[in-house]
Scaffold this active site. Structure first.
Site, PDB file in Angstrom:
ATOM      1  N   LYS A 269      -2.524 -40.636   9.000  1.00  0.00           N
ATOM      2  CA  LYS A 269      -3.385 -40.054  10.047  1.00  0.00           C
ATOM      3  C   LYS A 269      -3.046 -40.588  11.435  1.00  0.00           C
ATOM      4  O   LYS A 269      -3.092 -39.852  12.411  1.00  0.00           O
ATOM      5  CB  LYS A 269      -4.848 -40.322   9.727  1.00  0.00           C
ATOM      6  CG  LYS A 269      -5.363 -39.474   8.576  1.00  0.00           C
ATOM      7  CD  LYS A 269      -6.840 -39.641   8.361  1.00  0.00           C
ATOM      8  CE  LYS A 269      -7.264 -38.879   7.121  1.00  0.00           C
ATOM      9  NZ  LYS A 269      -8.682 -38.899   6.859  1.00  0.00           N
ATOM     10  N   ASN A 291      -6.110 -35.435  11.395  1.00  0.00           N
ATOM     11  CA  ASN A 291      -6.125 -35.124   9.958  1.00  0.00           C
ATOM     12  C   ASN A 291      -5.733 -33.668   9.714  1.00  0.00           C
ATOM     13  O   ASN A 291      -5.780 -33.204   8.578  1.00  0.00           O
ATOM     14  CB  ASN A 291      -7.507 -35.414   9.338  1.00  0.00           C
ATOM     15  CG  ASN A 291      -8.530 -34.391   9.763  1.00  0.00           C
ATOM     16  OD1 ASN A 291      -8.445 -33.826  10.848  1.00  0.00           O
ATOM     17  ND2 ASN A 291      -9.492 -34.136   8.903  1.00  0.00           N
ATOM     18  N   ASP A 306     -12.200 -34.891  10.878  1.00  0.00           N
ATOM     19  CA  ASP A 306     -12.976 -35.879  10.108  1.00  0.00           C
ATOM     20  C   ASP A 306     -14.299 -36.206  10.797  1.00  0.00           C
ATOM     21  O   ASP A 306     -15.349 -36.277  10.161  1.00  0.00           O
ATOM     22  CB  ASP A 306     -12.178 -37.185   9.960  1.00  0.00           C
ATOM     23  CG  ASP A 306     -11.193 -37.130   8.799  1.00  0.00           C
ATOM     24  OD1 ASP A 306     -11.378 -36.297   7.887  1.00  0.00           O
ATOM     25  OD2 ASP A 306     -10.232 -37.930   8.803  1.00  0.00           O
ATOM     26  N   ALA A 330     -11.140 -43.961   8.990  1.00  0.00           N
ATOM     27  CA  ALA A 330     -12.407 -43.259   8.782  1.00  0.00           C
ATOM     28  C   ALA A 330     -13.501 -43.881   9.651  1.00  0.00           C
ATOM     29  O   ALA A 330     -14.365 -43.177  10.193  1.00  0.00           O
ATOM     30  CB  ALA A 330     -12.797 -43.293   7.307  1.00  0.00           C
ATOM     31  N   ASN A 349     -16.641 -55.619   9.832  1.00  0.00           N
ATOM     32  CA  ASN A 349     -15.414 -55.438   9.052  1.00  0.00           C
ATOM     33  C   ASN A 349     -14.975 -56.762   8.444  1.00  0.00           C
ATOM     34  O   ASN A 349     -15.230 -57.830   8.985  1.00  0.00           O
ATOM     35  CB  ASN A 349     -14.309 -54.878   9.959  1.00  0.00           C
ATOM     36  CG  ASN A 349     -13.098 -54.428   9.163  1.00  0.00           C
ATOM     37  OD1 ASN A 349     -13.240 -53.767   8.133  1.00  0.00           O
ATOM     38  ND2 ASN A 349     -11.915 -54.804   9.603  1.00  0.00           N
ATOM     39  N   GLY A 433     -19.905 -38.740   0.322  1.00  0.00           N
ATOM     40  CA  GLY A 433     -18.627 -38.416   0.949  1.00  0.00           C
ATOM     41  C   GLY A 433     -18.230 -36.957   0.744  1.00  0.00           C
ATOM     42  O   GLY A 433     -17.433 -36.408   1.503  1.00  0.00           O
TER      43      GLY A 433
HETATM   44  P1  NAP Z   1      -8.181 -47.569   6.038  1.00  0.00           P
HETATM   45  O1  NAP Z   1      -7.717 -47.070   7.361  1.00  0.00           O
HETATM   46  O2  NAP Z   1      -7.211 -48.199   5.123  1.00  0.00           O
HETATM   47  O3  NAP Z   1      -9.360 -48.647   6.348  1.00  0.00           O
HETATM   48  C1  NAP Z   1     -10.027 -49.304   5.318  1.00  0.00           C
HETATM   49  C2  NAP Z   1     -11.090 -50.250   5.890  1.00  0.00           C
HETATM   50  O4  NAP Z   1     -11.800 -50.788   4.784  1.00  0.00           O
HETATM   51  C3  NAP Z   1     -10.509 -51.426   6.665  1.00  0.00           C
HETATM   52  O5  NAP Z   1     -11.373 -51.717   7.734  1.00  0.00           O
HETATM   53  C4  NAP Z   1     -10.495 -52.533   5.624  1.00  0.00           C
HETATM   54  O6  NAP Z   1     -10.725 -53.826   6.190  1.00  0.00           O
HETATM   55  C5  NAP Z   1     -11.715 -52.218   4.810  1.00  0.00           C
HETATM   56  N1  NAP Z   1     -11.541 -52.711   3.440  1.00  0.00           N
HETATM   57  C6  NAP Z   1     -10.555 -52.378   2.565  1.00  0.00           C
HETATM   58  N2  NAP Z   1     -10.732 -53.032   1.411  1.00  0.00           N
HETATM   59  C7  NAP Z   1     -11.840 -53.801   1.572  1.00  0.00           C
HETATM   60  C8  NAP Z   1     -12.520 -54.711   0.727  1.00  0.00           C
HETATM   61  N3  NAP Z   1     -12.091 -54.959  -0.506  1.00  0.00           N
HETATM   62  N4  NAP Z   1     -13.628 -55.323   1.214  1.00  0.00           N
HETATM   63  C9  NAP Z   1     -14.067 -55.066   2.464  1.00  0.00           C
HETATM   64  N5  NAP Z   1     -13.449 -54.239   3.311  1.00  0.00           N
HETATM   65  C10 NAP Z   1     -12.358 -53.591   2.872  1.00  0.00           C
HETATM   66  O7  NAP Z   1      -8.881 -46.422   5.190  1.00  0.00           O
HETATM   67  P2  NAP Z   1      -9.644 -45.119   5.766  1.00  0.00           P
HETATM   68  O8  NAP Z   1      -8.673 -43.998   5.937  1.00  0.00           O
HETATM   69  O9  NAP Z   1     -10.475 -45.533   6.911  1.00  0.00           O
HETATM   70  O10 NAP Z   1     -10.547 -44.709   4.500  1.00  0.00           O
HETATM   71  C11 NAP Z   1     -11.711 -45.451   4.151  1.00  0.00           C
HETATM   72  C12 NAP Z   1     -12.484 -44.694   3.094  1.00  0.00           C
HETATM   73  O11 NAP Z   1     -12.993 -43.476   3.636  1.00  0.00           O
HETATM   74  C13 NAP Z   1     -11.624 -44.310   1.881  1.00  0.00           C
HETATM   75  O12 NAP Z   1     -12.316 -44.621   0.713  1.00  0.00           O
HETATM   76  C14 NAP Z   1     -11.479 -42.816   1.991  1.00  0.00           C
HETATM   77  O13 NAP Z   1     -11.430 -42.181   0.737  1.00  0.00           O
HETATM   78  C15 NAP Z   1     -12.758 -42.419   2.712  1.00  0.00           C
HETATM   79  N6  NAP Z   1     -12.587 -41.136   3.414  1.00  0.00           N
HETATM   80  C16 NAP Z   1     -13.332 -40.071   3.009  1.00  0.00           C
HETATM   81  C17 NAP Z   1     -13.176 -38.832   3.608  1.00  0.00           C
HETATM   82  C18 NAP Z   1     -14.043 -37.673   3.176  1.00  0.00           C
HETATM   83  O14 NAP Z   1     -13.720 -36.507   3.476  1.00  0.00           O
HETATM   84  N7  NAP Z   1     -15.157 -37.920   2.517  1.00  0.00           N
HETATM   85  C19 NAP Z   1     -12.238 -38.654   4.640  1.00  0.00           C
HETATM   86  C20 NAP Z   1     -11.504 -39.774   5.059  1.00  0.00           C
HETATM   87  C21 NAP Z   1     -11.661 -41.003   4.422  1.00  0.00           C
HETATM   88  P3  NAP Z   1      -9.543 -54.729   6.826  1.00  0.00           P
HETATM   89  O15 NAP Z   1      -9.439 -54.281   8.253  1.00  0.00           O
HETATM   90  O16 NAP Z   1     -10.042 -56.091   6.671  1.00  0.00           O
HETATM   91  O17 NAP Z   1      -8.308 -54.434   6.021  1.00  0.00           O
END
Ligand code: NAP
Length: 463
Positions: A269, A291, A306, A330, A349, A433
């Site tokens: 993204k 996206n 998004d 996200a 975070n 979601g």
């Molecule tokens: P991303 O860019 O990889 O960011 C993930 C975030 O979660 C980071 O801030 C990370 O923290 C934190 N994180 C990861 N593992 C963790 C853990 N074990 N404990 C605490 N914090 C943790 O991912 P993203 O694209 O933002 O996606 C996040 C979620 O949103 C995903 O599950 C995705 O499926 C969902 N989503 C849903 C939709 C929908 O249409 N419903 C659309 C987009 C995304 P750090 O900075 O410390 O690494």
């Protein structure tokens, strides 16, 4: 036999080229502006000057709804495709040809047959402004594009007929693309569909593709949803998986197969911003991610839908106190959506520096993770992957959830996450979601095809 629909700005040659194409194909030709004049018994300039543009659009909508479904060539008025209701009538069973031309050419052509002004601006400025305003809709309507600037209507008609007969790609390009798709983890039926579209001797050159770009992309529910929507609206497209670790390769294949568009998922993204010709909305640069990519007339334009998927279900909570958990892509979309709704937002975070960085660029506050209880938010948005299959963790302890809270979990696999389950037990209002997925997908379909799909239809298809 299909219906061929010409669209584009006035002065691009829809009537002249359309009637020549109809003649060559032995089909009747219909001009929607002419139908409006026949139906009302008045000229279009008089409808505009006496009743206004809005009244004209109502007449236009009626004639578009009554067009024959097949075996006809149609030229639409310059603003017809902006109306999603018109698109719902124009698209089924049709191939839509977008004609374009440069501003100077359009100005010269319009000077020969005056039309009602649509703004108070001088003609060339009016053309520039309206073309820019309408571009998203023209691109959504375009199955094929042809630039008529510098060509005669006869040459343009021959070129359009060739496009309809042969499509826009070479066999070598399509074979290379097929190798790319075979290397991804695409289900066998989807690979077979691509073979039929791209390399089979009896392929339909008017069938186009689009898909989801990601790595991995196999988890995405977009192919099932978008293919169901294309069938429902009888749009001649196939939605597939562009799965590769190499974003450059994905973009090359998308361009060489003349793909209509891409939904963009992890991990591209943010990086996709560097592979676009243009950004199409105000949100994407602020969020720092796209996206959605729409390809038309050789241009790749990026959008972010998004944030719209997060904003829509939260509109009644304008001005609330909110916490976003996470600071990735996200979370950035959530920060844009929530600040757009004038909420007081704090980002928490795991890595506090990333919370601080997102807070600084999105106008939010940030805090250490354990500040949650002190903030007492009205709204919690989980933008971490915690709770996504196969993970069964919740980002919050059960005792941190209070019944006054609204809990929005962006994770949608499973639809009911551990966080949502606990929140429901506590009596909180919950948003899953799936809701975000539904709303952002509707916006994406609108950008790809110009049709505003009812929420109920998308919800039914993803449930
Ligand atoms: P991303 O860019 O990889 O960011 C993930 C975030 O979660 C980071 O801030 C990370 O923290 C934190 N994180 C990861 N593992 C963790 C853990 N074990 N404990 C605490 N914090 C943790 O991912 P993203 O694209 O933002 O996606 C996040 C979620 O949103 C995903 O599950 C995705 O499926 C969902 N989503 C849903 C939709 C929908 O249409 N419903 C659309 C987009 C995304 P750090 O900075 O410390 O690494």
């Amino acid at each position: 036999m299909k219906r061929i629909v010409f669209c584009g700005f006035r002065g691009t040659g829809k009537t002249e080229v359309g009637s020549l194409v109809a003649q060559q194909m032995g089909l009747p030709f219909i001009d929607t502006d002419q139908l409006v004049e026949e139906k009302t018994g008045r000229s279009i300039p008089s409808i505009f000057s006496e009743d206004g543009e809005e009244r004209f659009r109502i007449h236009e909508r009626e004639v578009v709804a009554d067009l024959p479904a097949t075996d006809v060539v149609v030229a639409t008025g310059g603003g017809a495709v902006i109306d999603p209701v018109n698109m719902e009538h124009l698209r089924p069973g049709s191939v839509c040809v977008l004609l374009t031309a440069d501003i100077a050419t359009i100005e010269r052509r319009l000077a020969q047959k005056p039309r009602p002004p649509l703004t108070g601006l001088p003609l060339s400025e009016e053309i520039a402004e309206l073309m820019e305003r309408r571009r998203q809709y023209y691109y959504a309507a375009a199955d094929f594009c042809f630039d008529t600037g510098g060509t005669s209507p006869e040459t343009a008609a021959q070129a359009v007929l060739a496009l309809l007969k042969n499509g826009t790609t070479t066999l070598t390009q399509r074979k290379t693309a097929m190798d790319f798709f075979r290397a991804g983890r695409i289900p066998a039926p989807a690979l077979a569909a691509l073979e039929k579209i791209l390399i089979a001797p009896d392929r339909d050159p008017q069938t186009r593709i689009l898909g989801v770009a990601g790595y991995p992309a196999a988890h995405s529910r977009s192919p099932a949803l978008f293919n169901a929507l294309c069938s429902r609206y009888r749009i001649n497209y196939h939605y597939t998986w562009f799965e590769s670790p190499d974003i450059q390769q994905i973009m090359q294949v998308a361009r060489e197969t003349d793909a209509k568009g891409l939904s963009v998922t992890i991990p591209f993204k943010r990086d996709m911003m560097d592979h676009l010709d243009e950004i199409g909305d105000r949100a994407a640069p602020r969020i720092g991610a796209v996206n959605t990519v729409v390809f038309a007339c050789g241009t790749a334009i990026g959008y972010n839908t998004d944030w719209l998927g997060i904003r829509k279900p939260l509109v009644p909570m304008k001005g609330a106190t909110a916490v976003i958990l996470g600071a990735g892509g996200a979370a950035s979309a959530a920060a844009f959506a929530l600040t757009d709704l004038e909420m007081k937002v704090t980002i928490l975070n795991r890595t506090p520096e990333r919370a601080q960085e997102l807070a600084a660029r999105s106008g939010c506050g940030w805090a250490e993770w354990d500040a949650f209880d002190r903030i007492k938010p009205d709204l919690v948005v989980n933008a971490t992957p915690l709770g996504m299959v196969p993970d069964t963790q919740s980002p919050l302890r059960d005792d941190q959830l209070k019944k006054e809270m609204t809990v929005f979990d962006l994770v949608y696999t499973p639809p009911v996450t551990p966080l949502i389950e606990t929140a429901r037990k506590k009596g909180c209002r919950t948003i899953t979601g799936i809701e975000m997925f539904v709303q952002q997908a509707r916006e994406q379909f609108y950008l790809f095809f110009g049709i505003d799909v009812p929420e109920t239809v998308v919800r039914e298809l993803v449930s």
